[in-house]
Design an enzyme around this catalytic site. Structure first.
Site, PDB file in Angstrom:
ATOM      1  N   ASP A 110      -5.908  -3.501   1.843  1.00 28.28           N
ATOM      2  CA  ASP A 110      -4.477  -3.483   1.040  1.00 28.28           C
ATOM      3  C   ASP A 110      -3.552  -2.031   1.489  1.00 28.28           C
ATOM      4  OD1 ASP A 110      -2.248  -3.190  -0.212  1.00 28.28           O
ATOM      5  OD2 ASP A 110      -2.899  -3.752  -1.922  1.00 28.28           O
ATOM      6  N   SER A 122       0.667  -5.564  -8.060  1.00 31.41           N
ATOM      7  CA  SER A 122       1.301  -5.024  -7.357  1.00 31.41           C
ATOM      8  C   SER A 122       2.060  -3.847  -9.556  1.00 31.41           C
ATOM      9  CB  SER A 122       2.044  -5.174  -6.755  1.00 31.41           C
ATOM     10  OG  SER A 122       3.186  -4.313  -5.924  1.00 31.41           O
ATOM     11  N   HIS A 164      -2.137  -7.030   0.232  1.00 32.17           N
ATOM     12  CA  HIS A 164      -0.860  -7.035  -0.856  1.00 32.17           C
ATOM     13  C   HIS A 164      -0.933  -8.351  -0.877  1.00 32.17           C
ATOM     14  CE1 HIS A 164       0.845  -4.766  -3.633  1.00 32.17           C
ATOM     15  NE2 HIS A 164       1.852  -4.889  -3.639  1.00 32.17           N
TER      16      HIS A 164
END
Length: 638
Positions: A311, A203, A342
């Site tokens: 995602d 991320s 994610h």
């Protein structure tokens, strides 16, 4: 590769190239003074260095920016853990996870924070397994606090220059190009470093790896961005439309700032809110500073990209645009594309991930001669826990294939065909509605609850053969509007029951069992281990599923940098890029294309004018990246 929750014992013949009785998860023996280099067996480094006696440091390096305008350049803080042998002549590479999250959101599926438990100025809690696993194998692990977070000074700027140079500032110190100090102000040098650094992270952490590589900093040898952002514009916008709340950049900066400094950094966040321009949603210099794709030509590091095709946080176009730019500049690269969302690969393919990551770092940071770069470039998860490999991505035999939209009767579904509509003079009109949900948008036209007034649907016949797409579809339509602005959205849908990835929990659920991936030690009264709860995939068998989607602001059909009102009634060429995909439609299923105006499942900036949109069928189509091209599409029945 792994152990159970109970701690194990291991032995190793020190000084030999073959380790005896050595589980891949750990070893306790120390190298002899005569052999201050890693032991390699079967193409990977072995755990012959200690962990409990590892050296821990906290180092501070002054950067070139002053984000909070206090007249002092911001300082980057990093926590380092490295083998004791690195103070005795062993030269080790660095695995760095730069993050803004170590004191706030924290890291991993179990939300681990950094923490100095006993207050001695050294880190005792080390998030994730990297330290436990790699330090015994002869690596230093650096957990770096992004500028404006945790022990670093300044204020976060959400993808701006200070973010981008946080890791390069540390890499400069590692390579002797900057001065570093300890908490007492004494100079510290990295004379134990072998000159090679690899960055990894999920991320925001993966984003910092992309950003660092885009600076071209010397000494960054490889990056492993997991669900990383490549353009902050694409993260908070989609082709002119806001997909997250107003001043999202400021909101995220507030989240990662230490609570006691949030009021202090408020002016920086307010400035970002003005510069980001939520009024128009246009691309500007603010976003160009936060866009790494144009700088792929500067990348000196190899890149191992990991991303979830489903995602909805960092959407899949982040990896695809970055991947394409890297390919254009012949950057050595590898790709794992999971069907989850994610999610870190440690939590969707754990054993294979640790093995592959280990070989990747050994190759790029220790120059171990293994076969990692001879393997297929792309691993793609076709179904839950079912993986296929390809020599590249998109699959090299994929070809742009024009599939034309043919109108049906008023209120009924149209058709899809590789042959254009004869004559092409017909049109269909629908009323935009900002409240259209994704569930209603993708209902099959035969569903009694299907909406016929606020969308257009086009269906293939049940497919005679599977159809594989690999790449980025684009909806290309001719459309006119009875106003000056609207949204244009396109959805690609698979109608037909099959085993699919469940969306709950981003596609995984956390179990109660644990397994362990490295050594443990006790510092500051805290037992630092490498044991983590296992996970399993969520599976769905819905009768239909969204495959991919895209949306475009009508003000930006010609330019993302300049908003231009539409001319009511004028026919416009509208190209809506959908998110990239690698998907196989099964024989017997139907392909669906849905056209919308506003789409509440994608854009948070709903158009209030609720325009009437007319689609003209002289050349309206969807461009699909079909593996095998038009012949494969015709074979499937399009």
């Amino acid at each position: 590769m792994r152990t159970t929750r109970s701690w194990w014992r291991a032995s190793v013949v020190v000084g030999l190239t073959v380790a005896v009785g050595l589980p891949a998860a750990a070893a306790t023996a120390k190298p002899s003074a005569e052999r201050l280099r890693p032991v390699v067996q079967d193409g990977v480094t072995q755990p012959v260095f200690g962990y409990a006696d590892a050296i821990r440091e906290r180092v501070f390096v002054t950067s070139d920016v002053d984000t909070d305008s206090d007249g002092k350049r911001d300082v980057v803080a990093m926590d380092i853990i490295r083998p004791k042998a690195s103070d005795e002549g062993l030269r080790v590479p660095v695995i760095m996870d730069a993050s803004p999250y170590y004191s706030t959101v924290c890291r991993g599926n179990e939300s681990e924070c950094k923490e100095d438990v006993d207050g001695d100025g050294l880190n005792d809690k080390w998030p994730l397994f990297y330290d436990n696993y790699f330090v015994p194998r002869g690596y230093a692990v650096v957990l770096l606090d992004m500028i404006g977070t945790n022990h670093s000074t300044g204020c976060p700027v959400t993808g701006g220059t200070a973010d981008n140079i946080s890791a390069p500032t540390a890499i400069d110190w590692l390579n002797g190009r900057r001065k570093g100090t300890n908490a007492a102000g004494d100079e510290v040098v990295a004379d134990w470093h072998n000159g090679r650094t690899g960055m990894i992270g999920k991320s925001y952490d993966g984003t910092l790896a992309n950003a660092a590589a885009a600076t071209g900093v010397e000494g960054l040898s490889t990056i492993v961005p997991i669900s990383g952002i490549s353009s902050w514009y694409d993260y908070s916008r989609s082709n002119g439309l806001i997909t997250r709340g107003n001043n999202y950049s400021g909101s995220l900066a507030n989240t990662v700032t230490n609570p006691e400094l949030r009021a202090y950094c408020a002016p920086v966040r307010e400035q970002m809110g003005v510069a980001s321009d939520d009024t128009t949603g246009d691309y500007s210099d603010f976003w160009a500073e936060r866009d790494y794709v144009p700088h792929a030509d500067r990348v000196r590091a190899s890149v191992f990209v990991v991303h979830g095709i489903n995602d909805d946080n960092v959407r899949a176009d982040h990896f695809s645009k970055w991947w394409d730019a890297l390919a254009e500049h012949n950057v050595p690269r590898k790709l794992w594309m999971t069907g989850t969302g994610h999610v870190d690969p440690f939590d969707f393919r754990r054993g294979e991930w640790v093995d592959t990551l280990h070989r990747w770092f050994d190759f790029w940071l220790y120059d171990v001669k293994n076969d990692i770069m001879k393997e297929p470039r792309a691993d793609i998860e076709r179904a839950p826990d079912v993986w296929e490999t390809y020599r590249d991505w998109p699959v090299p035999t994929a070809q742009k294939t024009q599939v034309f939209l043919r109108p049906g009767a008023e209120g009924a579904a149209g058709a899809l065909s590789v042959r254009p509509q004869p004559g092409g003079k017909e049109s269909r009109t629908f009323q935009d509605t900002p409240s259209m949900s994704q569930t209603n948008a993708i209902r099959h036209p035969s569903d009694p609850q299907a909406n016929t007034a606020n969308r257009l649907v086009f269906l293939s016949q049940p497919l005679r053969a599977p159809l594989h797409i690999s790449g980025t579809p684009v909806v290309r339509i001719k459309a006119s509007v009875n106003g000056e602005d609207t949204s244009f959205a396109g959805l690609l849908v698979d109608y037909g029951t099959k085993t699919r990835f469940g969306t709950a929990g981003d596609g995984i659920r956390t179990l109660t069992e644990e397994d362990c991936w490295g050594e443990q030690a006790t510092w500051g009264g805290y037992a630092e281990d490498a044991c983590y709860r296992e996970t399993a995939k969520n599976v769905a068998t819905d009768p239909q599923a969204l495959v991919t989607k895209g949306i475009l602001d009508g003000l930006n059909i010609d330019s993302l940098s300049t908003s231009t009102p539409l001319v009511p009634g004028k026919k416009n060429a509208v190209d809506v890029p959908l998110l990239p995909e690698d998907y196989v439609f099964d024989a017997g299923n139907q392909i669906g294309v849905v056209l919308l105006g506003s789409y509440s499942g994608y854009s948070s900036r709903a158009k209030q004018n609720q325009a009437e949109i007319t689609v003209h069928f002289d050349s309206s189509r969807i461009e699909l990246p079909v593996v095998g091209g038009r012949k494969a599409a015709e074979k499937a029945g399009l």
